[in-house]
Design a protein around this motif. Sequence first.
Motif, PDB file in Angstrom:
ATOM      1  N   LEU A 110     -47.901 -28.649   3.894  1.00 11.62           N
ATOM      2  CA  LEU A 110     -48.016 -27.211   3.621  1.00 11.62           C
ATOM      3  C   LEU A 110     -47.547 -26.397   4.820  1.00 11.62           C
ATOM      4  CD1 LEU A 110     -48.945 -24.919   1.791  1.00 11.62           C
ATOM      5  CD2 LEU A 110     -51.236 -25.162   2.744  1.00 11.62           C
ATOM      6  N   ILE A 111     -47.928 -26.830   6.019  1.00 12.20           N
ATOM      7  CA  ILE A 111     -47.562 -26.077   7.224  1.00 12.20           C
ATOM      8  C   ILE A 111     -46.041 -25.983   7.355  1.00 12.20           C
ATOM      9  CG2 ILE A 111     -47.567 -26.135   9.747  1.00 12.20           C
ATOM     10  CD1 ILE A 111     -50.411 -27.269   9.569  1.00 12.20           C
ATOM     11  N   PHE A 112     -45.374 -27.143   7.264  1.00 15.68           N
ATOM     12  CA  PHE A 112     -43.922 -27.117   7.435  1.00 15.68           C
ATOM     13  C   PHE A 112     -43.225 -26.484   6.238  1.00 15.68           C
ATOM     14  CE2 PHE A 112     -45.064 -30.261  10.607  1.00 15.68           C
ATOM     15  CZ  PHE A 112     -44.315 -29.802  11.674  1.00 15.68           C
ATOM     16  N   GLY A 113     -43.755 -26.687   5.051  1.00 16.60           N
ATOM     17  CA  GLY A 113     -43.171 -26.070   3.868  1.00 16.60           C
ATOM     18  C   GLY A 113     -43.236 -24.562   3.939  1.00 16.60           C
ATOM     19  N   ALA A 114     -44.412 -24.054   4.259  1.00 12.78           N
ATOM     20  CA  ALA A 114     -44.591 -22.607   4.299  1.00 12.78           C
ATOM     21  C   ALA A 114     -43.803 -21.997   5.455  1.00 12.78           C
ATOM     22  CB  ALA A 114     -46.071 -22.265   4.422  1.00 12.78           C
ATOM     23  N   SER A 115     -43.752 -22.706   6.588  1.00 14.67           N
ATOM     24  CA  SER A 115     -43.041 -22.125   7.735  1.00 14.67           C
ATOM     25  C   SER A 115     -41.542 -22.064   7.452  1.00 14.67           C
ATOM     26  CB  SER A 115     -43.315 -22.926   9.009  1.00 14.67           C
ATOM     27  OG  SER A 115     -42.473 -24.062   9.052  1.00 14.67           O
ATOM     28  N   SER A 116     -41.004 -23.070   6.774  1.00 19.15           N
ATOM     29  CA  SER A 116     -39.567 -23.010   6.480  1.00 19.15           C
ATOM     30  C   SER A 116     -39.279 -21.882   5.486  1.00 19.15           C
ATOM     31  CB  SER A 116     -39.073 -24.347   5.935  1.00 19.15           C
ATOM     32  OG  SER A 116     -39.377 -24.467   4.574  1.00 19.15           O
ATOM     33  N   SER A 117     -40.188 -21.677   4.525  1.00 21.99           N
ATOM     34  CA  SER A 117     -39.982 -20.601   3.571  1.00 21.99           C
ATOM     35  C   SER A 117     -40.087 -19.246   4.255  1.00 21.99           C
ATOM     36  CB  SER A 117     -41.021 -20.665   2.449  1.00 21.99           C
ATOM     37  OG  SER A 117     -41.156 -21.977   1.987  1.00 21.99           O
ATOM     38  N   ALA A 118     -41.055 -19.120   5.168  1.00 24.91           N
ATOM     39  CA  ALA A 118     -41.240 -17.845   5.849  1.00 24.91           C
ATOM     40  C   ALA A 118     -40.033 -17.504   6.707  1.00 24.91           C
ATOM     41  CB  ALA A 118     -42.510 -17.906   6.701  1.00 24.91           C
ATOM     42  N   SER A 119     -39.488 -18.515   7.386  1.00 29.30           N
ATOM     43  CA  SER A 119     -38.335 -18.229   8.241  1.00 29.30           C
ATOM     44  C   SER A 119     -37.125 -17.872   7.393  1.00 29.30           C
ATOM     45  CB  SER A 119     -38.038 -19.411   9.167  1.00 29.30           C
ATOM     46  OG  SER A 119     -37.333 -20.399   8.460  1.00 29.30           O
ATOM     47  N   ALA A 120     -37.031 -18.476   6.175  1.00 30.17           N
ATOM     48  CA  ALA A 120     -35.933 -18.112   5.284  1.00 30.17           C
ATOM     49  C   ALA A 120     -36.057 -16.659   4.872  1.00 30.17           C
ATOM     50  CB  ALA A 120     -35.937 -19.017   4.052  1.00 30.17           C
ATOM     51  N   LEU A 121     -37.314 -16.233   4.656  1.00 32.03           N
ATOM     52  CA  LEU A 121     -37.554 -14.852   4.226  1.00 32.03           C
ATOM     53  C   LEU A 121     -37.141 -13.868   5.313  1.00 32.03           C
ATOM     54  CD1 LEU A 121     -38.838 -13.517   1.708  1.00 32.03           C
ATOM     55  CD2 LEU A 121     -40.951 -13.349   3.021  1.00 32.03           C
ATOM     56  N   SER A 122     -37.466 -14.201   6.591  1.00 30.03           N
ATOM     57  CA  SER A 122     -37.169 -13.258   7.666  1.00 30.03           C
ATOM     58  C   SER A 122     -35.707 -13.341   8.098  1.00 30.03           C
ATOM     59  CB  SER A 122     -38.106 -13.503   8.857  1.00 30.03           C
ATOM     60  OG  SER A 122     -38.013 -14.863   9.231  1.00 30.03           O
ATOM     61  N   ASN A 123     -35.039 -14.451   7.801  1.00 31.44           N
ATOM     62  CA  ASN A 123     -33.632 -14.576   8.224  1.00 31.44           C
ATOM     63  C   ASN A 123     -32.656 -14.356   7.075  1.00 31.44           C
ATOM     64  OD1 ASN A 123     -34.468 -15.191  10.779  1.00 31.44           O
ATOM     65  ND2 ASN A 123     -34.506 -17.390  10.382  1.00 31.44           N
ATOM     66  N   GLY A 124     -33.095 -13.674   6.055  1.00 35.68           N
ATOM     67  CA  GLY A 124     -32.198 -13.365   4.943  1.00 35.68           C
ATOM     68  C   GLY A 124     -31.694 -14.593   4.203  1.00 35.68           C
ATOM     69  N   GLY A 125     -32.539 -15.612   4.074  1.00 37.71           N
ATOM     70  CA  GLY A 125     -32.184 -16.745   3.222  1.00 37.71           C
ATOM     71  C   GLY A 125     -31.602 -17.933   3.955  1.00 37.71           C
ATOM     72  N   ALA A 126     -31.423 -17.819   5.281  1.00 37.58           N
ATOM     73  CA  ALA A 126     -30.888 -18.953   6.025  1.00 37.58           C
ATOM     74  C   ALA A 126     -31.898 -20.100   6.001  1.00 37.58           C
ATOM     75  CB  ALA A 126     -30.606 -18.543   7.470  1.00 37.58           C
ATOM     76  N   VAL A 127     -31.415 -21.304   5.682  1.00 36.13           N
ATOM     77  CA  VAL A 127     -32.318 -22.439   5.554  1.00 36.13           C
ATOM     78  C   VAL A 127     -32.649 -22.993   6.939  1.00 36.13           C
ATOM     79  CG1 VAL A 127     -32.640 -24.700   4.536  1.00 36.13           C
ATOM     80  CG2 VAL A 127     -31.310 -22.969   3.331  1.00 36.13           C
ATOM     81  N   ASP A 128     -33.937 -23.164   7.179  1.00 45.03           N
ATOM     82  CA  ASP A 128     -34.390 -23.739   8.444  1.00 45.03           C
ATOM     83  C   ASP A 128     -34.344 -25.259   8.315  1.00 45.03           C
ATOM     84  OD1 ASP A 128     -35.669 -24.559  10.682  1.00 45.03           O
ATOM     85  OD2 ASP A 128     -37.645 -23.783  10.115  1.00 45.03           O
ATOM     86  N   MET A 129     -33.224 -25.846   8.760  1.00 45.90           N
ATOM     87  CA  MET A 129     -33.021 -27.278   8.503  1.00 45.90           C
ATOM     88  C   MET A 129     -34.024 -28.163   9.242  1.00 45.90           C
ATOM     89  SD  MET A 129     -31.106 -27.556   6.090  1.00 45.90           S
ATOM     90  CE  MET A 129     -30.953 -29.314   5.891  1.00 45.90           C
ATOM     91  N   ALA A 130     -34.526 -27.683  10.376  1.00 47.51           N
ATOM     92  CA  ALA A 130     -35.470 -28.517  11.133  1.00 47.51           C
ATOM     93  C   ALA A 130     -36.722 -28.794  10.312  1.00 47.51           C
ATOM     94  CB  ALA A 130     -35.823 -27.820  12.444  1.00 47.51           C
TER      95      ALA A 130
END
Lengths: 212, 223
Positions: free
Chosen positions: B174-194
């Motif tokens: 959940l932590i990594f899933g939510a953090s990748s989604s949140a970063s996508a939201l703030s970066n205009g959809g860029a996927v956080d590959m890490a």
Amino acid sequence: MVKQKLFFPATGFNTDQELRVSGLACARGARQVFSDVGFHLRAGQALAIYGDNGSGKTSLLRLLAGLLAPQAGDICVTHGSRVLQSHYLGHVDGLKANLTVGETLRFTARLFQGAAEAFDLGDIGLTAYDEQRVGDLSAGQKRRLMLARLAIAPRQIWLLDEPLTALDQQGRALIDTLAQQHLARGGMILAASHEALGFATQQLNLTREAVR
Amino acid sequence: MMALFLALCHQHILLAWRGGHTTLIVSFLFIAIILMPFGLGPELALLRQLAPGLLWVVLLMSVLLSLDRMFQADFEDGSMDQMALMALSLEMMVIAKSLGHFIALFLPLLAAIPLAGLLLNIDAAALPALMLSMFAGAPALTLLGAIGAALALSIRRSAMLTVLLVMPLYVPVLIFGASSSASALSNGGAVDMASIAILALMSLAALFLAPLAAAAALRVALR
């Protein structure tokens, strides 16, 4: 009565096969169910296991099927893996209520690497039940469907727990026919029962709290 | 052995579908999502901000609820005894069942996510990243769930126990899933590959370790 049709292909089992059990003991929780049970079964022989409720008939069959671990003692077969050569028919049927009879047979064939095509539902008295939901069958019909497993996927050792339960006269005759043919081609049967089994060649009496 | 594996998987999917579990679990996801705006208020900007996190949490809840379908029925109707006699190790059986569970229940849930997201006014640009993270984490969720489902088997009415056992295991996903989604939201959809890579790593580790643990638990339950 049941027609005398051959349920199995002509090829038999390994006639050198032997099942040896010695010094077998079983405990369920804190209770000693039985101890020092031993017998010896060759290909083509059938053992009837008699005993009161709680004397360990089911436990013995589950030990033989590898579903329980023995407290002490040895179970060995001379050829191959015991578990993969065994069929276990227990109290609970292992049938899925939401599958149809036909699907059950086909899944049984796939899961036990047998062949469902050669199997005729008429043989177990379920003609025209192909599309019927298993959950809608009667208790006796479910038992008959369980027996189909024995015919679809040939395995040498049959472990039958109360095989006559819920069956009518024809069903009992069916078991007898299946068993006789299985023994004739070198199979082995171990069956726990409260009633005399016609096909048994040997018998084992379990008494509560210890030996035979 | 492959035919046997596929047969087990096929049977699991068929029974999940016939028993109505697929429909029920997807309905649960929708109802939980529909309730969110009632609780949080109909403020579109707020919902858009919270959408990815809420979707992740509701997805986890739905998966948790589905877990008692994994082995319970097989255990009660005697099929588990039969499986122990099949020419397939219990470990492979766990993988087959998990794959069946994934296809029958997880994929429909994932398919429902975009529509559920619409109900939360999700940012369409964040959706691909969210879906990708869920796909990467899904095998881990299913397989970790299998451990819990197997552990709780010998206890009757154990659905709640399964949930309690599995919930802590889901936290890292959940932590990594939510953090990748949140970063996508703030970066205009860029996927956080890490984050995606870490989720995929968890899934691979679960694929290796979870079947061993679940099969050990099943052996104890069969005793």
